[in-house]
Design a protein around this motif. Sequence first.
Motif, PDB file in Angstrom:
ATOM      1  N   ALA A 168      -2.618 -10.517  -1.616  1.00 30.54           N
ATOM      2  CA  ALA A 168      -3.321  -9.454  -2.765  1.00 30.54           C
ATOM      3  C   ALA A 168      -4.645  -9.271  -1.739  1.00 30.54           C
ATOM      4  O   ALA A 168      -5.462 -10.041  -1.420  1.00 30.54           O
ATOM      5  N   THR A 169      -4.696  -7.861  -1.273  1.00 30.50           N
ATOM      6  CA  THR A 169      -5.671  -7.364  -0.580  1.00 30.50           C
ATOM      7  C   THR A 169      -6.146  -6.373  -1.104  1.00 30.50           C
ATOM      8  O   THR A 169      -5.676  -5.350  -1.539  1.00 30.50           O
ATOM      9  N   PRO A 170      -7.702  -5.982  -1.202  1.00 24.33           N
ATOM     10  CA  PRO A 170      -8.420  -4.633  -1.803  1.00 24.33           C
ATOM     11  C   PRO A 170      -7.787  -3.733  -1.094  1.00 24.33           C
ATOM     12  O   PRO A 170      -7.834  -3.593   0.159  1.00 24.33           O
ATOM     13  N   GLY A 171      -7.456  -2.559  -1.866  1.00 23.37           N
ATOM     14  CA  GLY A 171      -7.091  -1.007  -1.186  1.00 23.37           C
ATOM     15  C   GLY A 171      -5.648  -1.050  -0.886  1.00 23.37           C
ATOM     16  O   GLY A 171      -4.838  -0.314  -0.456  1.00 23.37           O
ATOM     17  N   ALA A 172      -4.779  -2.321  -1.025  1.00 29.53           N
ATOM     18  CA  ALA A 172      -3.361  -2.393  -0.739  1.00 29.53           C
ATOM     19  C   ALA A 172      -2.389  -2.663  -1.835  1.00 29.53           C
ATOM     20  O   ALA A 172      -3.064  -3.300  -2.774  1.00 29.53           O
ATOM     21  N   ARG A 191      19.601   0.396  -6.911  1.00 31.99           N
ATOM     22  CA  ARG A 191      18.627   0.973  -5.914  1.00 31.99           C
ATOM     23  C   ARG A 191      17.296   0.493  -6.319  1.00 31.99           C
ATOM     24  O   ARG A 191      16.879   0.723  -7.208  1.00 31.99           O
ATOM     25  N   PHE A 192      16.484   0.011  -5.096  1.00 33.24           N
ATOM     26  CA  PHE A 192      15.062  -0.388  -5.282  1.00 33.24           C
ATOM     27  C   PHE A 192      14.394   0.100  -3.997  1.00 33.24           C
ATOM     28  O   PHE A 192      14.766  -0.346  -3.114  1.00 33.24           O
ATOM     29  N   HIS A 193      13.646   1.318  -4.270  1.00 34.38           N
ATOM     30  CA  HIS A 193      12.744   1.817  -3.028  1.00 34.38           C
ATOM     31  C   HIS A 193      11.278   1.524  -3.158  1.00 34.38           C
ATOM     32  O   HIS A 193      10.867   1.966  -4.291  1.00 34.38           O
ATOM     33  N   TYR A 194      10.690   1.172  -2.097  1.00 30.22           N
ATOM     34  CA  TYR A 194       9.485   1.116  -2.134  1.00 30.22           C
ATOM     35  C   TYR A 194       8.966   2.441  -1.311  1.00 30.22           C
ATOM     36  O   TYR A 194       9.606   2.988  -0.363  1.00 30.22           O
ATOM     37  N   ASP A 195       8.015   3.141  -1.703  1.00 28.32           N
ATOM     38  CA  ASP A 195       7.312   4.159  -0.935  1.00 28.32           C
ATOM     39  C   ASP A 195       6.519   3.836   0.457  1.00 28.32           C
ATOM     40  O   ASP A 195       5.617   2.970   0.445  1.00 28.32           O
ATOM     41  N   ALA A 196       7.336   4.058   1.445  1.00 26.62           N
ATOM     42  CA  ALA A 196       6.832   3.692   2.965  1.00 26.62           C
ATOM     43  C   ALA A 196       5.391   3.971   3.288  1.00 26.62           C
ATOM     44  O   ALA A 196       4.895   3.650   4.098  1.00 26.62           O
ATOM     45  N   ASP A 197       5.004   5.062   2.497  1.00 25.06           N
ATOM     46  CA  ASP A 197       3.749   5.632   2.819  1.00 25.06           C
ATOM     47  C   ASP A 197       2.458   4.862   2.236  1.00 25.06           C
ATOM     48  O   ASP A 197       1.385   5.471   2.260  1.00 25.06           O
ATOM     49  N   GLU A 198       2.673   3.859   1.382  1.00 23.91           N
ATOM     50  CA  GLU A 198       1.830   3.083   0.790  1.00 23.91           C
ATOM     51  C   GLU A 198       1.002   2.292   1.769  1.00 23.91           C
ATOM     52  O   GLU A 198       1.882   1.622   2.707  1.00 23.91           O
ATOM     53  N   GLN A 199      -0.043   1.544   1.361  1.00 26.58           N
ATOM     54  CA  GLN A 199      -0.699   0.463   2.396  1.00 26.58           C
ATOM     55  C   GLN A 199      -0.146  -0.890   1.471  1.00 26.58           C
ATOM     56  O   GLN A 199      -0.333  -0.979   0.237  1.00 26.58           O
ATOM     57  N   TRP A 200       0.889  -1.574   2.022  1.00 26.98           N
ATOM     58  CA  TRP A 200       1.376  -2.695   1.448  1.00 26.98           C
ATOM     59  C   TRP A 200       0.859  -3.923   1.783  1.00 26.98           C
ATOM     60  O   TRP A 200       0.273  -4.042   2.956  1.00 26.98           O
ATOM     61  N   SER A 201       0.683  -5.057   1.083  1.00 24.87           N
ATOM     62  CA  SER A 201       0.169  -6.376   1.472  1.00 24.87           C
ATOM     63  C   SER A 201       1.016  -7.297   0.991  1.00 24.87           C
ATOM     64  O   SER A 201       1.734  -7.383  -0.068  1.00 24.87           O
TER      65      SER A 201
END
Length: 160
Positions: free
Chosen positions: A105-109, A92-102
Amino acid sequence: HYSFFPGEPRWPASQSHLTYAFLPGTRADAISPVAKAFQTWAANTHFSFSRTEDYVNADIKVSFERGDHGDGFPFDGPDGTLAHAYAPTDGRFHYDADEQWSVIATPGAYHLETLALHEIGHLLGLEHSSIEGAIMYPTFMPGESKGLHGDDIQGIKALY
Ligand code: TQI
Ligand code: CA
Ligand code: ZN
């Protein structure tokens, strides 16, 4: 230096080809960064990976989850924990859906592909590394993108 989980869990020698699937609801723009991360691990280890639509039987299951999602390791909203993955052979590999994803590569994400490289390391049996520059080194900043390091590859070679 690389390290392993207690008891050094690993995929059996008969499973050097692993399938991965995205669970329903996965954001479409995550698919190519995750696929690239699997390709990078495949290019540097004895593993190969292929994507399957069969998310029930896949060896590795990637999904986006938020808050308490039923595995005993709740996510925490923006920042804090970004993603988690389990030791072999859970998959199992879970990403936190509440993050800013990019995707780029983007500042702040947070960079989807870099997180995938790190979490795939866990899926294959690596714990954290003391080598700055290793993908398994335990610091990660928004906007940062990283690749595999010799230490990560040596870790997999030593485990298998
Ligand atoms: N997620 C943690 C991680 O992937 C979850 C975790 C903590 C973990 N300890 C573990 C997973 C031991 C497996 C084994 O490390 S996280 C980092 C780092 C995170 C953390 O979202 O906090 C990175 C994700 F290493 F920088 F701390 C990516 Cl690179
Ligand atoms: Ca979080
Ligand atoms: Zn980690």
